[in-house]
Design a protein around this motif. Structure first.
Motif, short mmCIF file in Angstrom:
data_model
loop_
_atom_site.label_atom_id
_atom_site.label_comp_id
_atom_site.label_asym_id
_atom_site.label_seq_id
_atom_site.Cartn_x
_atom_site.Cartn_y
_atom_site.Cartn_z
N ARG A 56 0.84 -1.21 0.00
CA ARG A 56 0.00 0.00 0.00
C ARG A 56 0.87 1.25 0.00
O ARG A 56 0.59 2.21 -0.71
N GLY A 57 1.95 1.23 0.79
CA GLY A 57 2.87 2.37 0.81
C GLY A 57 3.56 2.55 -0.53
O GLY A 57 3.72 3.67 -1.02
N LEU A 58 3.96 1.45 -1.14
CA LEU A 58 4.59 1.51 -2.46
C LEU A 58 3.60 2.00 -3.51
O LEU A 58 3.95 2.82 -4.37
N ASP A 59 2.36 1.55 -3.43
CA ASP A 59 1.34 1.98 -4.39
C ASP A 59 1.02 3.47 -4.26
O ASP A 59 0.74 4.13 -5.26
N ALA A 60 1.07 3.99 -3.05
CA ALA A 60 0.74 5.40 -2.82
C ALA A 60 1.78 6.33 -3.45
O ALA A 60 1.42 7.37 -4.01
N HIS A 61 3.05 5.99 -3.36
CA HIS A 61 4.13 6.84 -3.88
C HIS A 61 5.23 5.96 -4.48
O HIS A 61 6.32 5.87 -3.91
N PRO A 62 4.98 5.32 -5.62
CA PRO A 62 5.95 4.35 -6.12
C PRO A 62 7.30 4.95 -6.51
O PRO A 62 8.35 4.41 -6.12
N ILE A 63 7.32 6.03 -7.22
CA ILE A 63 8.59 6.60 -7.68
C ILE A 63 9.39 7.13 -6.50
O ILE A 63 10.59 6.83 -6.37
N LYS A 64 8.75 7.86 -5.62
CA LYS A 64 9.42 8.39 -4.44
C LYS A 64 9.93 7.27 -3.54
O LYS A 64 11.06 7.31 -3.05
N SER A 65 9.12 6.24 -3.35
CA SER A 65 9.52 5.11 -2.50
C SER A 65 10.73 4.39 -3.09
O SER A 65 11.68 4.07 -2.37
N LYS B 296 7.71 3.12 -13.61
CA LYS B 296 7.85 3.78 -12.30
C LYS B 296 9.08 3.26 -11.57
O LYS B 296 9.80 4.02 -10.92
N GLY C 265 12.20 5.70 -10.59
CA GLY C 265 12.66 5.72 -9.20
C GLY C 265 14.11 5.29 -9.07
O GLY C 265 14.89 5.87 -8.31
#
Length: 186
Positions: free
Chosen positions: A120-129, A156, A160
């Protein structure tokens, strides 16, 4: 195919690849001296071999710093860093596509609440993560495997990766350049 079966196939593939390299004697060539000599002896073909070995090395758990050190000690901190950046991006992309082809997005099918929270965290901000993970862990193969199996889109992942690698590569270049000068390796 069930996610655990896909994960098992990925593990078996990686184990077979590692065994092949170990028992064939090819793993011995993944060292600083060999890589450096390849680059010095053959500037163009040596760099192509460097990229190929980086790709294969990343699949069988060879640390990326060995490739970076070889490039910096052969080409200097600027050109060595650039060669390593290009090789690292290609290597990460190759690993991602290979593992995705074999294992698909197997992590999506897991029922583990911790894995689902991370996704879920990766899906919310994939490039930033992914960029942050690259700053922290660079080209660590396990990270490449996990991201490939996570279902994140390749573009993505690539963006990243390209954003996250320059800072650690630059810092390592300065470090290896300093060590090279200190030990009179130039």
């Amino acid at each position: 195919m069930r996610p655990y079966k896909r994960l098992l196939i990925v593990v078996l593939f990686l184990a077979a690849l590692l065994a092949l390299f170990q028992f064939s004697g090819l793993r011995e060539h993944f060292n600083l001296a060999f890589l450096r000599q390849q680059i010095i002896d053959n500037k163009i073909s040596g760099l192509l071999i460097f990229v190929l070995l980086f790709c294969l090395g990343n699949m069988i758990q060879i640390p990326g710093w060995i490739f970076l050190a070889a490039a910096v000690l052969s080409l200097g901190k600027i050109w060595g860093g650039l060669a390593t950046y290009i090789a690292a991006v290609i290597s990460c992309g190759f690993t991602f596509l290979t593992i995705r082809f074999i294992g698909g997005d197997a992590m999506r099918g897991l029922k583990n609440p911790y894995a689902l929270k991370m996704l879920r965290g990766l899906d919310a901000h994939p490039i930033k993560s992914i960029a942050l993970l690259r700053v922290l862990f660079q080209t660590v193969p396990a990270l490449n495997y996990a991201l490939a199996l996570s279902g994140v889109k390749f573009y993505k992942y690539l963006i990243g990766t390209m954003l996250g690698l320059p800072l650690p590569i630059m810092l390592y270049c300065l470090f290896f350049d300093y060590i090279g000068k200190l030990l009179h390796l130039y």
